[in-house]
Design a protein around this motif. Structure first.
Motif, PDB file in Angstrom:
ATOM      1  N   THR A  62       0.851  -1.178   0.000  1.00 39.56           N
ATOM      2  CA  THR A  62       0.000   0.000   0.000  1.00 39.56           C
ATOM      3  C   THR A  62       0.890   1.232   0.000  1.00 39.56           C
ATOM      4  O   THR A  62       2.110   1.119   0.004  1.00 39.56           O
ATOM      5  CB  THR A  62      -0.910   0.018   1.245  1.00 39.56           C
ATOM      6  OG1 THR A  62      -0.084  -0.009   2.413  1.00 39.56           O
ATOM      7  CG2 THR A  62      -1.831  -1.180   1.277  1.00 39.56           C
ATOM      8  N   THR A  63       0.285   2.397  -0.003  1.00 41.18           N
ATOM      9  CA  THR A  63       1.055   3.630   0.089  1.00 41.18           C
ATOM     10  C   THR A  63       0.525   4.443   1.247  1.00 41.18           C
ATOM     11  O   THR A  63      -0.623   4.280   1.677  1.00 41.18           O
ATOM     12  CB  THR A  63       0.963   4.463  -1.201  1.00 41.18           C
ATOM     13  OG1 THR A  63      -0.390   4.795  -1.445  1.00 41.18           O
ATOM     14  CG2 THR A  63       1.547   3.710  -2.380  1.00 41.18           C
ATOM     15  N   GLU A  64       1.370   5.298   1.769  1.00 43.01           N
ATOM     16  CA  GLU A  64       0.954   6.213   2.817  1.00 43.01           C
ATOM     17  C   GLU A  64       1.706   7.517   2.622  1.00 43.01           C
ATOM     18  O   GLU A  64       2.777   7.541   2.006  1.00 43.01           O
ATOM     19  CB  GLU A  64       1.219   5.632   4.207  1.00 43.01           C
ATOM     20  CG  GLU A  64       2.664   5.331   4.506  1.00 43.01           C
ATOM     21  CD  GLU A  64       2.860   4.709   5.888  1.00 43.01           C
ATOM     22  OE1 GLU A  64       4.008   4.669   6.319  1.00 43.01           O
ATOM     23  OE2 GLU A  64       1.882   4.289   6.507  1.00 43.01           O
ATOM     24  N   LYS A  65       1.150   8.578   3.122  1.00 41.82           N
ATOM     25  CA  LYS A  65       1.796   9.886   2.981  1.00 41.82           C
ATOM     26  C   LYS A  65       2.641  10.140   4.213  1.00 41.82           C
ATOM     27  O   LYS A  65       2.195   9.968   5.337  1.00 41.82           O
ATOM     28  CB  LYS A  65       0.759  10.982   2.806  1.00 41.82           C
ATOM     29  CG  LYS A  65      -0.039  10.802   1.525  1.00 41.82           C
ATOM     30  CD  LYS A  65      -0.474  12.118   0.969  1.00 41.82           C
ATOM     31  CE  LYS A  65      -1.261  11.898  -0.299  1.00 41.82           C
ATOM     32  NZ  LYS A  65      -0.495  11.986  -1.475  1.00 41.82           N
ATOM     33  N   LYS A  66       3.904  10.508   4.010  1.00 43.34           N
ATOM     34  CA  LYS A  66       4.840  10.842   5.080  1.00 43.34           C
ATOM     35  C   LYS A  66       5.466  12.181   4.759  1.00 43.34           C
ATOM     36  O   LYS A  66       5.698  12.510   3.605  1.00 43.34           O
ATOM     37  CB  LYS A  66       5.963   9.800   5.190  1.00 43.34           C
ATOM     38  CG  LYS A  66       5.541   8.459   5.695  1.00 43.34           C
ATOM     39  CD  LYS A  66       5.623   8.427   7.183  1.00 43.34           C
ATOM     40  CE  LYS A  66       5.267   7.027   7.655  1.00 43.34           C
ATOM     41  NZ  LYS A  66       5.716   6.709   8.934  1.00 43.34           N
ATOM     42  N   GLU A  67       5.799  12.911   5.783  1.00 37.24           N
ATOM     43  CA  GLU A  67       6.471  14.186   5.594  1.00 37.24           C
ATOM     44  C   GLU A  67       7.965  13.950   5.840  1.00 37.24           C
ATOM     45  O   GLU A  67       8.362  13.504   6.920  1.00 37.24           O
ATOM     46  CB  GLU A  67       5.926  15.212   6.593  1.00 37.24           C
ATOM     47  CG  GLU A  67       6.183  16.637   6.173  1.00 37.24           C
ATOM     48  CD  GLU A  67       5.376  17.613   7.007  1.00 37.24           C
ATOM     49  OE1 GLU A  67       5.995  18.209   7.905  1.00 37.24           O
ATOM     50  OE2 GLU A  67       4.167  17.744   6.759  1.00 37.24           O
ATOM     51  N   VAL A  68       8.764  14.200   4.813  1.00 37.04           N
ATOM     52  CA  VAL A  68      10.205  13.981   4.906  1.00 37.04           C
ATOM     53  C   VAL A  68      10.932  15.243   4.465  1.00 37.04           C
ATOM     54  O   VAL A  68      10.387  16.067   3.739  1.00 37.04           O
ATOM     55  CB  VAL A  68      10.655  12.788   4.015  1.00 37.04           C
ATOM     56  CG1 VAL A  68      10.064  11.486   4.496  1.00 37.04           C
ATOM     57  CG2 VAL A  68      10.307  13.022   2.568  1.00 37.04           C
ATOM     58  N   GLU A  69      12.161  15.368   4.922  1.00 35.86           N
ATOM     59  CA  GLU A  69      12.964  16.516   4.507  1.00 35.86           C
ATOM     60  C   GLU A  69      13.608  16.205   3.162  1.00 35.86           C
ATOM     61  O   GLU A  69      14.265  15.181   3.003  1.00 35.86           O
ATOM     62  CB  GLU A  69      14.030  16.833   5.548  1.00 35.86           C
ATOM     63  CG  GLU A  69      13.455  17.409   6.819  1.00 35.86           C
ATOM     64  CD  GLU A  69      14.519  17.934   7.765  1.00 35.86           C
ATOM     65  OE1 GLU A  69      15.702  17.933   7.394  1.00 35.86           O
ATOM     66  OE2 GLU A  69      14.135  18.343   8.857  1.00 35.86           O
ATOM     67  N   VAL A  70      13.385  17.089   2.210  1.00 35.76           N
ATOM     68  CA  VAL A  70      13.899  16.917   0.859  1.00 35.76           C
ATOM     69  C   VAL A  70      14.859  18.065   0.582  1.00 35.76           C
ATOM     70  O   VAL A  70      14.490  19.222   0.700  1.00 35.76           O
ATOM     71  CB  VAL A  70      12.746  16.926  -0.171  1.00 35.76           C
ATOM     72  CG1 VAL A  70      13.289  16.785  -1.578  1.00 35.76           C
ATOM     73  CG2 VAL A  70      11.749  15.826   0.136  1.00 35.76           C
ATOM     74  N   PRO A  71      16.108  17.749   0.251  1.00 31.30           N
ATOM     75  CA  PRO A  71      17.050  18.833  -0.024  1.00 31.30           C
ATOM     76  C   PRO A  71      16.637  19.603  -1.281  1.00 31.30           C
ATOM     77  O   PRO A  71      16.198  19.023  -2.262  1.00 31.30           O
ATOM     78  CB  PRO A  71      18.385  18.125  -0.221  1.00 31.30           C
ATOM     79  CG  PRO A  71      18.064  16.708  -0.468  1.00 31.30           C
ATOM     80  CD  PRO A  71      16.721  16.440   0.112  1.00 31.30           C
ATOM     81  N   LYS A  79      10.211  20.611   4.240  1.00 29.50           N
ATOM     82  CA  LYS A  79       9.419  19.385   4.352  1.00 29.50           C
ATOM     83  C   LYS A  79       8.456  19.296   3.182  1.00 29.50           C
ATOM     84  O   LYS A  79       7.884  20.291   2.755  1.00 29.50           O
ATOM     85  CB  LYS A  79       8.662  19.373   5.662  1.00 29.50           C
ATOM     86  CG  LYS A  79       9.600  19.227   6.836  1.00 29.50           C
ATOM     87  CD  LYS A  79       8.868  18.829   8.064  1.00 29.50           C
ATOM     88  CE  LYS A  79       9.892  18.678   9.164  1.00 29.50           C
ATOM     89  NZ  LYS A  79       9.616  17.643  10.064  1.00 29.50           N
ATOM     90  N   GLU A  80       8.316  18.077   2.673  1.00 30.39           N
ATOM     91  CA  GLU A  80       7.460  17.837   1.535  1.00 30.39           C
ATOM     92  C   GLU A  80       6.731  16.520   1.783  1.00 30.39           C
ATOM     93  O   GLU A  80       7.312  15.579   2.312  1.00 30.39           O
ATOM     94  CB  GLU A  80       8.322  17.732   0.273  1.00 30.39           C
ATOM     95  CG  GLU A  80       7.560  17.814  -1.019  1.00 30.39           C
ATOM     96  CD  GLU A  80       8.511  17.883  -2.202  1.00 30.39           C
ATOM     97  OE1 GLU A  80       8.407  16.999  -3.057  1.00 30.39           O
ATOM     98  OE2 GLU A  80       9.341  18.816  -2.253  1.00 30.39           O
ATOM     99  N   THR A  81       5.479  16.428   1.429  1.00 30.59           N
ATOM    100  CA  THR A  81       4.713  15.202   1.616  1.00 30.59           C
ATOM    101  C   THR A  81       4.823  14.353   0.359  1.00 30.59           C
ATOM    102  O   THR A  81       4.496  14.809  -0.736  1.00 30.59           O
ATOM    103  CB  THR A  81       3.238  15.523   1.916  1.00 30.59           C
ATOM    104  OG1 THR A  81       3.176  16.340   3.087  1.00 30.59           O
ATOM    105  CG2 THR A  81       2.445  14.257   2.144  1.00 30.59           C
ATOM    106  N   LEU A  82       5.316  13.124   0.530  1.00 32.21           N
ATOM    107  CA  LEU A  82       5.494  12.190  -0.577  1.00 32.21           C
ATOM    108  C   LEU A  82       4.674  10.940  -0.323  1.00 32.21           C
ATOM    109  O   LEU A  82       4.384  10.596   0.819  1.00 32.21           O
ATOM    110  CB  LEU A  82       6.967  11.792  -0.721  1.00 32.21           C
ATOM    111  CG  LEU A  82       7.978  12.899  -0.989  1.00 32.21           C
ATOM    112  CD1 LEU A  82       9.378  12.332  -0.963  1.00 32.21           C
ATOM    113  CD2 LEU A  82       7.705  13.537  -2.331  1.00 32.21           C
ATOM    114  N   THR A  83       4.329  10.226  -1.364  1.00 30.56           N
ATOM    115  CA  THR A  83       3.685   8.927  -1.241  1.00 30.56           C
ATOM    116  C   THR A  83       4.771   7.867  -1.330  1.00 30.56           C
ATOM    117  O   THR A  83       5.479   7.770  -2.328  1.00 30.56           O
ATOM    118  CB  THR A  83       2.659   8.720  -2.371  1.00 30.56           C
ATOM    119  OG1 THR A  83       1.704   9.770  -2.316  1.00 30.56           O
ATOM    120  CG2 THR A  83       1.968   7.390  -2.228  1.00 30.56           C
TER     121      THR A  83
END
Length: 104
Positions: A62-71, A79-83
């Motif tokens: 499955t997929t879930e949305k997580k907030e991660v730090e993207v350079p 911070k950007e929300t990715l699947t």
């Protein structure tokens, strides 16, 4: 493009984990007797192949949305929300669905 790479990485990891999670039990011994020939046949051949019951693991991707730090270009991150893929593997011996219950 980035989402496709995450999905492919998830599928590859699920496939590799799936191979490890199989529960294989030999249910019958095998026997192979090959015929012997000279000018005429002196013995009949008999081949009994071994039987195996293989219960494959249950794999949920499955997929879930997580907030991660993207350079970002520069000296900062935001911070950007990715699947991202989420893989759950239940080994065959731990499964409790109807198929496994019927074989026991």
């Amino acid at each position: 493009m980035r989402q496709t790479a995450f999905i492919l990485a998830g599928l590859v990891s699920a496939a590799s984990i799936g191979l490890v999670g199989c529960d294989v039990q030999k249910t019958q011994e095998g026997n192979v007797t090959v015929p012997k020939y000279e000018v005429s046949k002196t013995q009949e051949g008999d081949v009994t192949l071994p039987k195996y019951d293989v219960d494959a693991p249950k794999v949920d991707v499955t997929t879930e949305k997580k907030e991660v730090e993207v350079p970002k270009v520069g000296v900062y991150t935001e911070k950007e929300t990715l699947t991202i893929p989420k893989v759950e593997v239940t080994p065959a011996k731990d499964r409790d669905d109807d198929k496994v219950a019927e074989k026991k």
